[in-house]
Structure formats: structure tokens, C-alpha cells
Motif scaffolding. Sequence first.
Motif, PDB file in Angstrom:
ATOM      1  N   SER A  11      14.505  10.251  -3.951  1.00 51.48           N
ATOM      2  CA  SER A  11      14.066   9.942  -5.315  1.00 51.48           C
ATOM      3  C   SER A  11      12.609  10.338  -5.538  1.00 51.48           C
ATOM      4  O   SER A  11      12.242  10.804  -6.622  1.00 51.48           O
ATOM      5  N   ALA A  12      11.767  10.166  -4.503  1.00 52.80           N
ATOM      6  CA  ALA A  12      10.357  10.560  -4.625  1.00 52.80           C
ATOM      7  C   ALA A  12      10.224  12.076  -4.684  1.00 52.80           C
ATOM      8  O   ALA A  12       9.438  12.620  -5.473  1.00 52.80           O
ATOM      9  N   GLN A  13      10.998  12.770  -3.849  1.00 56.18           N
ATOM     10  CA  GLN A  13      10.961  14.226  -3.881  1.00 56.18           C
ATOM     11  C   GLN A  13      11.450  14.753  -5.225  1.00 56.18           C
ATOM     12  O   GLN A  13      10.888  15.709  -5.780  1.00 56.18           O
ATOM     13  N   LYS A  14      12.488  14.128  -5.753  1.00 58.07           N
ATOM     14  CA  LYS A  14      13.017  14.545  -7.059  1.00 58.07           C
ATOM     15  C   LYS A  14      11.951  14.389  -8.142  1.00 58.07           C
ATOM     16  O   LYS A  14      11.833  15.233  -9.031  1.00 58.07           O
ATOM     17  N   GLY A  59      -3.809  16.134  -2.240  1.00 57.94           N
ATOM     18  CA  GLY A  59      -3.241  15.433  -1.096  1.00 57.94           C
ATOM     19  C   GLY A  59      -2.677  14.063  -1.372  1.00 57.94           C
ATOM     20  O   GLY A  59      -2.880  13.470  -2.431  1.00 57.94           O
ATOM     21  N   ASP A  60      -1.947  13.539  -0.374  1.00 62.62           N
ATOM     22  CA  ASP A  60      -1.181  12.297  -0.484  1.00 62.62           C
ATOM     23  C   ASP A  60      -0.283  12.333  -1.715  1.00 62.62           C
ATOM     24  O   ASP A  60      -0.283  11.429  -2.561  1.00 62.62           O
ATOM     25  N   ILE A  61       0.496  13.396  -1.787  1.00 65.17           N
ATOM     26  CA  ILE A  61       1.474  13.535  -2.865  1.00 65.17           C
ATOM     27  C   ILE A  61       2.523  12.441  -2.717  1.00 65.17           C
ATOM     28  O   ILE A  61       2.909  11.790  -3.695  1.00 65.17           O
ATOM     29  N   PHE A  62       2.983  12.252  -1.483  1.00 62.38           N
ATOM     30  CA  PHE A  62       3.960  11.211  -1.179  1.00 62.38           C
ATOM     31  C   PHE A  62       3.282  10.068  -0.425  1.00 62.38           C
ATOM     32  O   PHE A  62       2.191  10.207   0.113  1.00 62.38           O
ATOM     33  N   ASP A  63       3.984   8.934  -0.363  1.00 57.98           N
ATOM     34  CA  ASP A  63       3.424   7.765   0.319  1.00 57.98           C
ATOM     35  C   ASP A  63       3.705   7.768   1.811  1.00 57.98           C
ATOM     36  O   ASP A  63       2.971   7.170   2.577  1.00 57.98           O
ATOM     37  N   VAL A  64       4.795   8.441   2.223  1.00 59.55           N
ATOM     38  CA  VAL A  64       5.142   8.517   3.643  1.00 59.55           C
ATOM     39  C   VAL A  64       5.515   9.955   3.979  1.00 59.55           C
ATOM     40  O   VAL A  64       5.857  10.752   3.099  1.00 59.55           O
ATOM     41  N   PHE A  79      -7.254  20.872 -14.017  1.00 64.96           N
ATOM     42  CA  PHE A  79      -7.170  19.425 -13.837  1.00 64.96           C
ATOM     43  C   PHE A  79      -7.303  19.107 -12.352  1.00 64.96           C
ATOM     44  O   PHE A  79      -6.740  19.802 -11.509  1.00 64.96           O
ATOM     45  N   HIS A  80      -8.013  18.032 -12.053  1.00 65.04           N
ATOM     46  CA  HIS A  80      -8.168  17.541 -10.678  1.00 65.04           C
ATOM     47  C   HIS A  80      -7.531  16.158 -10.596  1.00 65.04           C
ATOM     48  O   HIS A  80      -7.951  15.227 -11.290  1.00 65.04           O
ATOM     49  N   THR A  81      -6.522  16.037  -9.738  1.00 56.76           N
ATOM     50  CA  THR A  81      -5.869  14.755  -9.503  1.00 56.76           C
ATOM     51  C   THR A  81      -5.514  14.672  -8.027  1.00 56.76           C
ATOM     52  O   THR A  81      -5.572  15.668  -7.295  1.00 56.76           O
ATOM     53  N   SER A  82      -5.158  13.483  -7.563  1.00 65.88           N
ATOM     54  CA  SER A  82      -4.829  13.317  -6.138  1.00 65.88           C
ATOM     55  C   SER A  82      -4.153  11.974  -5.913  1.00 65.88           C
ATOM     56  O   SER A  82      -4.058  11.136  -6.820  1.00 65.88           O
ATOM     57  N   ASP A  83      -3.692  11.789  -4.688  1.00 66.51           N
ATOM     58  CA  ASP A  83      -3.222  10.490  -4.197  1.00 66.51           C
ATOM     59  C   ASP A  83      -2.174   9.845  -5.103  1.00 66.51           C
ATOM     60  O   ASP A  83      -2.285   8.692  -5.485  1.00 66.51           O
ATOM     61  N   TRP A  84      -1.141  10.632  -5.390  1.00 73.67           N
ATOM     62  CA  TRP A  84      -0.055  10.108  -6.217  1.00 73.67           C
ATOM     63  C   TRP A  84       0.754   9.054  -5.455  1.00 73.67           C
ATOM     64  O   TRP A  84       1.228   8.093  -6.033  1.00 73.67           O
ATOM     65  N   HIS A  85       0.978   9.261  -4.188  1.00 76.15           N
ATOM     66  CA  HIS A  85       1.747   8.319  -3.357  1.00 76.15           C
ATOM     67  C   HIS A  85       3.130   8.046  -3.951  1.00 76.15           C
ATOM     68  O   HIS A  85       3.562   6.893  -4.046  1.00 76.15           O
ATOM     69  N   LEU A  86       3.808   9.126  -4.348  1.00 72.90           N
ATOM     70  CA  LEU A  86       5.159   8.984  -4.872  1.00 72.90           C
ATOM     71  C   LEU A  86       6.051   8.317  -3.825  1.00 72.90           C
ATOM     72  O   LEU A  86       5.990   8.634  -2.644  1.00 72.90           O
ATOM     73  N   GLY A  87       6.876   7.392  -4.282  1.00 69.17           N
ATOM     74  CA  GLY A  87       7.768   6.670  -3.371  1.00 69.17           C
ATOM     75  C   GLY A  87       7.190   5.390  -2.822  1.00 69.17           C
ATOM     76  O   GLY A  87       7.843   4.726  -2.002  1.00 69.17           O
ATOM     77  N   GLN A  88       5.997   5.005  -3.259  1.00 76.86           N
ATOM     78  CA  GLN A  88       5.390   3.787  -2.712  1.00 76.86           C
ATOM     79  C   GLN A  88       6.174   2.539  -3.103  1.00 76.86           C
ATOM     80  O   GLN A  88       6.712   2.449  -4.217  1.00 76.86           O
ATOM     81  N   PHE A  89       6.260   1.597  -2.173  1.00 73.19           N
ATOM     82  CA  PHE A  89       6.777   0.264  -2.463  1.00 73.19           C
ATOM     83  C   PHE A  89       5.613  -0.714  -2.386  1.00 73.19           C
ATOM     84  O   PHE A  89       4.843  -0.709  -1.423  1.00 73.19           O
TER      85      PHE A  89
END
Length: 417
Positions: free
Chosen positions: A60-63, A49-54, A6-16
Amino acid sequence: MTVRFFHTSDWHLGQFFYNHSRQYEHEQFLAWLIEQIKQKQPHALLIAGDIFDVINPASSAQKQLYQFLADAHAVAPHMQTLMIAGNHDSGYRIEQVEPLLSKYNAKAVGVIHKNTEGQLDLNRLLIPIYDEQQQIVAWCLSLPFLRPAEITGINEQTSDSKDAIAHLHQQLIAEAKRRKSVDQALILMSHAHMQGAETSDSERPIIIGNEEALSTTLFDEVIDYVALGHLHKPQKVGQEHIRYSGSPIPLSFSEENYKHQVLEICINPNLESSDRLQMQVLAIPRSVALHRIRGEMHEVLQQLKDLATGEIESIDQREYVDIEYYSLTPPPPNLRQQFEQALPENRYRLVRISRQYLASEQDASNAHTLQLEPPTPVQLFQNVWEKQGYAADDEVLKDFMSLVNEAQKSLEEEPNS
């Protein structure tokens, strides 16, 4: 041998999103992805990449990430999860938890390292992908977001960023050619802005050492598939096998009509080049809708009244509304109240109102938008920064966003008085 991934990216977990948490939407996406993994049983999951937003994500985003890795490992123990850092991530942070990742058959490449001789450490960038019998079916060439400080000055071929990027690709691909057998595939995963690709307004501009977007000529013909991250619109770049998977949820209103997806890729190196790559689009269900309302005042009010009715109890699940209305006169003092009253009750979140002010009906080309919602901390910081005479600086902005995030976390962790 065939490799499935599977190919996915740019989840930006923690985004507001306009100060609204996207945690519910990310939960829905990750639950859907777990179900796809359970059904399809791929050899690998690539997160480009861009697993997280910051760079300093909330706990909570890491969890969310680590719980997902645990759940994915539970339903597909043989599957490897391979991640690279994007420009929103801290490469050192995602590499620091290597012992935890290994428990869930996951690896993260955050930065470019040097070996004991001071040369590029290619071993960390070349990751074997195994099948159920623990046979190597592919090699993943893993390139995180390339910051000039990490890749320049290693040797005489890396005096500037452009040369360093070319040298890194050449060395990595050459080493991959040496290692692979004829029945093993080569996959290159990279977080970069490629020439000819289409952007949205939610992506930070990427300028690497004052060089513009990268050319696909960096990718040797021996590469069977290029899994890209950074741009949020799913798209190919020039050739069928060079692709952005895109973000799993819309990260701005400009992405309202994107067809968010995960790409399921199957490569059999033993087949002819025209037949060896098979691709299937797995469409991601959208859990919270976005609505862009445009028009004159009376048109906007009518469009709001025509929206679907039916209460949504949880505010995190209510649909987002962005209004841009056209007028020659200043806004009435109770404008927001009028819009709110026109909306069906307890179903929507009105997150943005702007007025397109026209100097005259004939001179629409000189229109400019007046924002009516309060500025965000980032907008205030950018205004002050520019007024002081400083040029826009992405690294400074990221540092400021990390400070805001830290402040937000400390407020969340304070006990109720």
C-alpha cells in the motif's frame, strides 16, 4: 537560465503511529502536493530521502508513491522527480524499479556505485535538470544516505568513513564544476545529519562509521542550494541556502508544533550571489491534529472535556491524544476508562497514557515516566536485545522492523475465513 524546483523529504510512507496507519494523512499531503505542482509547474521535485518508513514497505505504501508519480507526471509532464534513499529506505529497492520511474520522468539514486575501473561512478550521481525547451538549467548532485560499506575501500582516499565522505564530496563537486556552464545552477541533495541542526525524538540517531554529524564545510561555495533530508524540523543549517525541508506530517508528538512545509526554490545563476536564490515556503495543511495533554488528574480530565466536539466518522481521520498526568499515588484501575469518558465522543484516538511519578513534591528532578499502554513489538524486541547484553544496533532494528512489516502484510493479504 532560471531553475525552479520543490524541495521535500522524509515522507515516511507506510508509517504506523501507535499502531494507527497514517495512510489517510499521506493521501491528503500527496493530493495537496499534486495541486501545488499543477499550479507552479516546477522544473523538478526533489525528495531528499526516507521516502518510506521501513526498508521493506507494504504494498500500500509503494502504491502511494507510484500513484503519486503517475499523477504528478499527468499534471506536469516536463517536471523531473529526483529521489535519493534515506536511512529508512532500501537503496537497492528504489533503484530496481528504474524502468517504471522513467515512464514518469523520475530518477532514484539509492546507493553509491563503482564504475568498470572500480572507481566512484559519478555519472549516476550527477543528474541534469531541464527546462521546458529541454535546455539544462541545473545539475543535481544526488547523495543518498552514505553507509560505510558502500563508500570505504574504493581507493587510498577512502580508508575510513570520514575520509570517504570527504573524498566523495570533493570528487562529485569537482566533476560538477567541469560539466556546468556559467548559466547553470548546482544543487546538492543529501540525506545526512548535519552539525548544528535540531532533531526530534522520532529520528533514528545517525552515526556514520562512529563519526558524529557532518560539517557544512563539505559543501563548496559553488553550490547554489543544498537540499537536505533526515531531520524532520524545517530549518536552515548555518547559511540560508543549506536547508532541511522537514517532514510533511508530524511523525511523533514532539513534532506537534512543527511548521510542515515544502520549499519552492528559484535560482538564477546570472544574478549577483545575494539575489540569485529566491525561496518561498509552501505551508502544508495538517489533516489530523495532535493534542498533548499535561497536568494533574483533575487538570487532565478538564482539558479533555474542553476539547472541541463533533463526531468524525472515519477512525483514520480522528485526532490523536497523548496524556501525561502527574500523581504521587498509583493509577486507579479504571484510569483509561475515565480518560475515554472525558473525551468528546467519536472524535479522538487516545494513543498514549503515561504517569509522571514524583518521589516527592520537592524532588521533581527525579521524576520518571511509567508507560501504561501495551509495548509495541519494537519495544519488546529492544528490551530483550538489551537484556541479552547486546549494544543498540540500528541495522538489526531495521531488519526486525522489516520482519514485523512482512508479518503485517501477510495478515492483511490472508482471505477472510
